[in-house]
Design a protein around this motif. Structure first.
Motif, PDB file in Angstrom:
ATOM      1  N   ARG A 182      58.405   4.218  27.381  1.00 18.09           N
ATOM      2  CA  ARG A 182      58.811   5.288  28.496  1.00 18.09           C
ATOM      3  C   ARG A 182      59.814   5.209  29.382  1.00 18.09           C
ATOM      4  N   PHE A 183      60.283   4.006  29.423  1.00 18.52           N
ATOM      5  CA  PHE A 183      61.407   3.544  30.112  1.00 18.52           C
ATOM      6  C   PHE A 183      62.373   2.826  29.407  1.00 18.52           C
ATOM      7  N   ILE A 184      63.760   3.417  29.223  1.00 20.65           N
ATOM      8  CA  ILE A 184      64.645   2.219  28.341  1.00 20.65           C
ATOM      9  C   ILE A 184      65.984   2.404  29.015  1.00 20.65           C
ATOM     10  N   ASP A 185      66.577   1.355  29.572  1.00 21.33           N
ATOM     11  CA  ASP A 185      67.946   1.159  30.267  1.00 21.33           C
ATOM     12  C   ASP A 185      68.340   0.184  29.678  1.00 21.33           C
ATOM     13  N   LEU A 186      69.791   0.645  28.990  1.00 21.57           N
ATOM     14  CA  LEU A 186      70.552  -0.253  28.174  1.00 21.57           C
ATOM     15  C   LEU A 186      72.154   0.004  28.744  1.00 21.57           C
ATOM     16  N   SER A 187      72.347   0.234  30.165  1.00 22.54           N
ATOM     17  CA  SER A 187      73.421   0.497  30.751  1.00 22.54           C
ATOM     18  C   SER A 187      74.254  -0.471  31.131  1.00 22.54           C
ATOM     19  N   HIS A 188      75.693  -0.634  31.441  1.00 26.37           N
ATOM     20  CA  HIS A 188      76.311  -1.679  31.828  1.00 26.37           C
ATOM     21  C   HIS A 188      76.336  -2.733  30.474  1.00 26.37           C
ATOM     22  N   ASN A 189      76.547  -2.399  29.407  1.00 28.17           N
ATOM     23  CA  ASN A 189      76.646  -3.305  28.371  1.00 28.17           C
ATOM     24  C   ASN A 189      77.961  -2.870  27.521  1.00 28.17           C
ATOM     25  N   SER A 190      78.125  -3.183  26.183  1.00 30.65           N
ATOM     26  CA  SER A 190      79.337  -3.001  25.382  1.00 30.65           C
ATOM     27  C   SER A 190      78.731  -2.359  24.017  1.00 30.65           C
ATOM     28  N   PHE A 191      77.529  -1.795  24.020  1.00 31.54           N
ATOM     29  CA  PHE A 191      76.896  -1.194  22.978  1.00 31.54           C
ATOM     30  C   PHE A 191      78.083   0.005  22.389  1.00 31.54           C
ATOM     31  N   ALA A 192      78.242   0.064  21.152  1.00 29.60           N
ATOM     32  CA  ALA A 192      79.311   0.982  20.427  1.00 29.60           C
ATOM     33  C   ALA A 192      78.895   1.699  19.444  1.00 29.60           C
ATOM     34  N   GLY A 193      79.586   2.513  18.825  1.00 30.72           N
ATOM     35  CA  GLY A 193      79.446   3.361  17.698  1.00 30.72           C
ATOM     36  C   GLY A 193      78.675   4.678  17.939  1.00 30.72           C
ATOM     37  N   GLN A 194      78.479   5.308  16.777  1.00 33.95           N
ATOM     38  CA  GLN A 194      77.936   6.668  16.860  1.00 33.95           C
ATOM     39  C   GLN A 194      76.483   6.448  17.189  1.00 33.95           C
ATOM     40  N   MET A 195      75.664   7.255  17.586  1.00 32.21           N
ATOM     41  CA  MET A 195      74.179   7.221  17.580  1.00 32.21           C
ATOM     42  C   MET A 195      73.804   8.248  16.463  1.00 32.21           C
ATOM     43  N   PRO A 196      72.741   7.681  15.606  1.00 29.32           N
ATOM     44  CA  PRO A 196      72.101   8.624  14.599  1.00 29.32           C
ATOM     45  C   PRO A 196      71.258   9.750  15.172  1.00 29.32           C
ATOM     46  N   ASP A 197      71.580  10.892  14.590  1.00 29.93           N
ATOM     47  CA  ASP A 197      71.120  12.179  14.998  1.00 29.93           C
ATOM     48  C   ASP A 197      69.511  12.184  15.269  1.00 29.93           C
ATOM     49  N   GLY A 198      68.967  11.358  14.617  1.00 21.97           N
ATOM     50  CA  GLY A 198      67.583  11.162  14.660  1.00 21.97           C
ATOM     51  C   GLY A 198      66.953   9.886  15.585  1.00 21.97           C
ATOM     52  N   PHE A 199      67.878   9.686  16.306  1.00 22.73           N
ATOM     53  CA  PHE A 199      67.479   8.235  17.296  1.00 22.73           C
ATOM     54  C   PHE A 199      66.439   8.689  18.045  1.00 22.73           C
ATOM     55  N   PHE A 200      66.248   9.738  18.649  1.00 19.74           N
ATOM     56  CA  PHE A 200      65.117  10.114  19.556  1.00 19.74           C
ATOM     57  C   PHE A 200      63.955  10.876  18.966  1.00 19.74           C
ATOM     58  N   GLU A 201      63.876  10.560  17.692  1.00 30.13           N
ATOM     59  CA  GLU A 201      62.794  11.398  16.898  1.00 30.13           C
ATOM     60  C   GLU A 201      61.599  11.175  17.362  1.00 30.13           C
ATOM     61  N   ASN A 202      61.008   9.874  17.864  1.00 29.75           N
ATOM     62  CA  ASN A 202      59.735   9.808  18.106  1.00 29.75           C
ATOM     63  C   ASN A 202      59.555   9.426  19.735  1.00 29.75           C
ATOM     64  N   CYS A 203      60.275  10.131  20.558  1.00 31.80           N
ATOM     65  CA  CYS A 203      60.350   9.615  21.952  1.00 31.80           C
ATOM     66  C   CYS A 203      59.084  10.669  22.681  1.00 31.80           C
ATOM     67  N   PHE A 204      58.001  10.529  22.194  1.00 33.41           N
ATOM     68  CA  PHE A 204      57.057  11.463  22.758  1.00 33.41           C
ATOM     69  C   PHE A 204      56.574  11.236  23.919  1.00 33.41           C
TER      70      PHE A 204
END
Length: 1016
Positions: A182-204
């Motif tokens: 329900r809640f995801i916070d990954l802010s203020h890091n150095s995550f990088a790269g492209q996000m796959p288009d299906g990343f939010f496929e199951n975010c019901f």
């Protein structure tokens, strides 16, 4: 009590491995634990077989490995404050441990919250054991490294918070491919790269997602529109690009907050936003969105914050904005919007912050604006508003007012009692305002910034300005002011910038100017000031910029001004000053343009008489004792027998001294030549003898021939036996004047590389101990903006230097060799590279005696780390040459066309660190313009230095700025930087600043003073 019972041999091995890992933090008990573990494993196997016998009787065992998972997780962490001391591997369950919560029914871990404990380490797979986890929160710690793509957290997880850490690399797909999250916070890091288009496929179930302040790139996944329950999306401050389909975004009808700011996104805001009935925040600033604003935006009645600034929106502001009674924050600056100031603005009764700056609005400022009684900040800068300022507006409790760069007329309204208590910034510069400056401004108790420059005020400076105790910036340039400078201008002691240039002020500079102890910029140029420069000015210890040109100042400059060590720029030209310049500070390095027009000033750069208020020396005239020695009267015998004798003796003494000096010099030259010849013969004999001996021999104390020496290690590593085998063509990454560079992996450590430079053998030091000594000196030159030299490899036939590897390549590739699909260097990154390079050079020049001179500053020698921090390479390699000759150096650096300082090609000039300053100045021009220092056309040759100088002189300097920046740069940084380049590339080495001064100048340019100010 509950245990995890392995069902297969593989699971048994995993349990043993993890259990041993968990005990690695207690090495003193390892042997006993291993013995107990063997017994425990035997018991588990027997117990499993025992359970098998009762399988048909439906016997069930509650499995619980939460303790094991958490202990292994803890073993991978550093816990400097021992917050996790209550975590005991001998406990039956972890429910009593600090920062751990369990489900009271199942006694399984449901929440792990370790926020702000100063923990560091990596996130391993041990948390997969927590199969009933609902909340995982590790925010505000120092976790780092990549997260395994195969990490699969519990499918019961609802809240994941990893914000404010140093995680890097791509995101595991499993993070949101959990129907429970329900809640995801990954802010203020150095995550990088492209996000796959299906990343939010199951975010019901997803309600809130924040990926801000990371390094994500590419397009935003279109599957985001499947998260139908989303109410908050924050993807700000990344490198996302591409077109956004807002018709999909508007389908998220539960959305309350949408933040896509500070990316490189594009697209049009189509109508349909009115479907977002609950929308409160729409933040899209600093992107490339275009087109007209949606007409139905005013039907999002709950909107509180709207920021569309720094995009390419066009057209008029939709009239429906007038329906937003809850709107408190509206910013649309730096767009292409036009039209009259909307009358409906008075309907926004909750409005507190309004910014329409840098658009194409025109017309009068409407009286209806006075109805916005909660307004505290209003910015209308850079439009075409005309008419007068509504007096009622100054009756509100405003904190910041910026109406600069418009066409306003009339007088400055007097402030109300309410304004006197609230206003901190007032900028009315570059308008057509007239009349007296209201004395009431002196009663603005909180005022910190006041700019009334470039108006037609025809006023005196109110003495009440001395009452502004918090004033930091006072800019009254070019406003037709007359009268004298008030004595009490600096009574507050907080004034940092005082600019009164270009007025008709007269009288002397007040002696109390010395009370301005916080001043770092003082501009009094182009006035009618008279009298001496007050000695009290030497009390301004923080002063960096002093402008006194084009006045009528007279007398000698106080010698005490030489104590002002922070001065970076001084101009005293076109006055009536006399005498010597102060010794110290910057005065001895001023160029002609900063001194000319003072005909009594003593400087080798100026022509004309030098006037000093000192007694004239006594001059003895040998003919003055006899009237008969007048040359117009024929001499008699007595005159020929007396005075000539004295004259003859005088000449004889001079001649003797001169002849003696010449003889000594000649003898010295002959002696030195003989010694040099003898030394050369001896060296030749030694070299021939050494060549006939075994190459591996060396003088005492020298490192063994053919051995790799690493400065940070006691012994050579075993990952390199034959260095030449590593230096293949496939690993070659560049070639410079000193040799070829190769990228080599650092042994078995994945992802870590070093750079190895294979030096050219010509003219390189041939004795191993000499080579060792010089390389170690360079190895000690550690600085964040220098490539760290890690070691070397030496044989008579092969010399290698081992240094750190910069993953982002060099500046040359970013400016001239980038792919068309690669984004251009942004101005903040360009400025960061300039400042970092300057700091690295300053360290080389000022932290070593003698200074380490680079001799070859150019973009290919400026490497970039993953955060675009500059790293200078090839510094000091000239120390490895057997003979440092200016002509040899000039020939060696012919590839640095346009960067070589004039003195490198001139035998008569002394070469010092100022040649690096010249190269740095040329590099500034290349960074700002994106052009090479010398460009050849069909019919002409363009010399970048001369080209920019001409544009600066004609006031068209911005024409040379790199077009790829798309006008996304601050003029008040670019122009001073270009002027700094002109000073650095002066043909006279002594006229160039030192690199320490360059660093200070760049820091002044970057100082966040909220106004444009000239550095030179």
């Amino acid at each position: 009590m509950s245990y995890y019972i392995p069902k297969t041999k593989k699971e048994e091995t995993i349990v043993i491995t993890n259990y041993q890992h968990s005990n690695s933090i207690h090495p003193q008990r390892t042997r006993m634990k291993t013995f107990h573990l063997t017994l425990f494993t035997t018991f588990l196997i027997s117990f499993t077989n025992f359970l098998t016998c009762f399988a048909n009787n439906d016997v069930t065992i509650q499995l619980n490995d939460d303790v094991l998972g958490l202990i292994v997780f803890k073993s991978d962490l550093q816990d400097p404050s021992s917050y996790l001391s209550s975590w005991n591997e001998d406990d039956i369950n972890p429910c009593s441990w600090q920062y751990v919560k369990c489900n009271p029914q199942t006694q399984r871990v449901s929440e792990l919250s370790l926020d702000g404990l100063g923990l560091s380490g990596k996130l391993g797979r041990s948390l997969e054991k927590l199969q009933h986890l609902v909340t995982l929160s590790l925010s505000h710690n120092n976790f780092s490294g990549t997260i395994s793509p195969s990490l699969t957290l519990s499918n019961t997880l609802q809240k994941l918070n990893l914000s404010h850490n140093s995680f890097s690399g791509p995101l595991p797909l499993s993070f949101v491919n959990m129907s429970s999250i329900r809640f995801i916070d990954l802010s203020h890091n150095s995550f990088a790269g492209q996000m796959p288009d299906g990343f939010f496929e199951n975010c019901f179930s997803l309600r809130r997602v924040s990926l801000s302040m990371n390094l994500f790139e590419g397009q935003i996944p279109t599957t985001l529109s499947k998260c139908s329950l989303l109410n908050s999306v924050d993807l700000s401050n990344n490198h996302f690009s591409g077109n956004v389909d807002f018709s999909r975004v508007w389908s998220l009808n539960r959305l309350r907050s949408l933040d896509l700011s500070n990316n490189a996104l594009s697209g049009n805001l189509v109508n349909g936003i009115s479907s977002l009935h609950n929308l409160k925040e729409l933040l899209l600033e600093n992107n490339q969105f275009s087109g007209q604003l949606p007409n139905d935006i005013g039907f999002c009645l709950h909107l509180n914050r709207v920021d569309l600034s720094t995009n390419q929106f066009s057209g008029e502001l939709p009239e429906s904005f007038g329906r937003l009674n809850s709107l408190s924050y509206l910013r649309v600056s730096n767009n292409l919007l036009f039209g009259e100031f909307p009358q409906w603005i008075g309907n926004l009764i909750s409005l507190e912050d309004l910014d329409l700056s840098h658009n194409q609005f025109y017309g009068n400022i409407p009286l209806s604006l006075v109805s916005c009684t909660k307004l505290s900040k209003i910015f209308l800068r850079g439009n075409s508003f005309n008419g007068t300022i509504p007096e009622g507006l100054f009756g509100l409790g405003l904190e910041e007012i910026d109406f600069s760069h418009n066409e306003l007329i009339g007088s400055i309204p007097a402030g109300s009692n309410r304004l006197l208590e609230t206003l901190t910034k007032l900028d009315l510069s570059v308008n057509h305002l007239q009349g007296n400056i209201p004395a009431e401004i002196g009663l603005l108790s909180k005022l910190r910034f006041l700019n009334l420059s470039w108006n037609d005020l025809h006023s005196q400076i109110p003495p009440e300005f001395g009452l502004l105790q918090n004033l930091e910036v006072l800019d009254l340039r070019n406003s037709a002011l007359f009268g004298s400078i008030p004595e009490d201008t600096c009574d507050s002691g907080n004034l940092a910038v005082l600019q009164l240039d270009g007025n008709s002020l007269k009288g002397s500079i007040p002696e109390k100017i010395g009370n301005c102890s916080s001043l770092y910029l003082l501009g009094l140029s182009h006035n009618n000031l008279t009298g001496p420069v007050p000695k009290s000015m030497s009390n301004l210890n923080k002063l960096k910029i002093l402008k006194l040109e084009f006045n009528e100042l007279s007398g000698e400059l106080p010698m005490e001004l030489g104590k002002l060590q922070n001065l970076l720029a001084v101009n005293i030209s076109h006055n009536s000053l006399t005498g010597r310049l102060p010794i110290g500070s910057i005065f001895q390095n001023l160029d002609k343009s900063s001194l000319e027009g003072n005909y009594g000033l003593c400087s080798p750069l100026l022509t004309g008489p030098c006037k000093m208020n000192v007694p004239k020396p006594l001059v003895l005239d040998p003919h003055g004792y006899n009237d008969q020695m007048n040359p117009r009267i024929p001499r008699n015998e007595s005159s020929e027998s007396s005075s000539p004798i004295h004259h003859h003796r005088f000449l004889s003494i001079s001649a003797i001294i001169a002849i003696s000096a010449i003889i000594v010099i000649v003898i010295g030259v002959i002696a030195i030549s003989l010694v040099n010849a003898s030394v050369r013969r001896k060296l030749a004999f030694v070299e021939n003898a050494l060549e006939s001996m075994c190459s591996s021999s060396s003088r005492s104390g020298a490192p063994a021939t053919g051995k790799l020496i690493l400065f940070d290690s006691q012994s050579s590593p075993d990952w390199i036996s034959n260095p030449e085998n590593l230096l293949n063509k496939a690993s070659e990454i560049g070639e410079g004047v000193f040799g070829t560079v190769f990228k080599v992996p650092l042994g078995s450590q994945q992802g870590r590389n070093v750079a190895i430079k294979k030096l050219i053998t010509s003219n390189i030091l041939q004795y191993p101990e000499d080579f060792d000594r010089e390389v170690r000196i360079l190895g000690n030159a550690r600085h964040p903006n220098l490539i760290a030299l890690k070691g070397y490899y030496w044989t008579p036939q092969l010399q290698l230097l081992v240094s750190e590897f910069a993953p982002n390549g060099n500046l040359q590739s970013k400016l001239h060799e980038k792919l068309p699909s690669s984004p251009p260097l942004s101005w903040p990154n360009r400025f960061k590279i300039l400042l970092g390079t300057a700091k690295g050079l300053a360290h080389l020049h000022h932290s070593f005696r003698p200074p380490i001179i680079h001799y070859n500053i150019k973009p290919s020698n400026i490497l970039l780390d993953e955060n675009f921090n500059a790293k200078i390479s090839d510094f000091g390699l000239a120390r490895l040459l057997t003979k440092l000759d200016k002509h040899v150096m000039s020939n060696r650096f012919q590839s640095a066309l346009g960067y070589v300082a004039p003195e490198l090609a001139c035998q008569s000039l002394r070469v010092n660190e100022k040649c690096d300053v010249y190269g740095f100045g040329v590099m500034i021009l290349e960074i700002v313009t994106g052009r090479r220092p010398v460009e050849y056309g069909e019919d002409n040759v363009l010399i970048l230095n001369d080209h920019v100088r001409v544009l600066l002189e004609h006031g068209n300097a911005l024409e040379c700025v790199d077009p790829s920046l798309m006008n996304e740069y601050p003029e008040d940084e670019v122009l001073p930087v270009l002027k700094l380049a002109m000073v650095c590339t002066s043909q006279i080495p002594s006229s160039r600043p030192t690199m320490a001064e360059v660093v200070q100048i760049l820091q002044v340019i970057k100082t966040p003073v909220p106004q444009r100010m000239e550095v030179f």
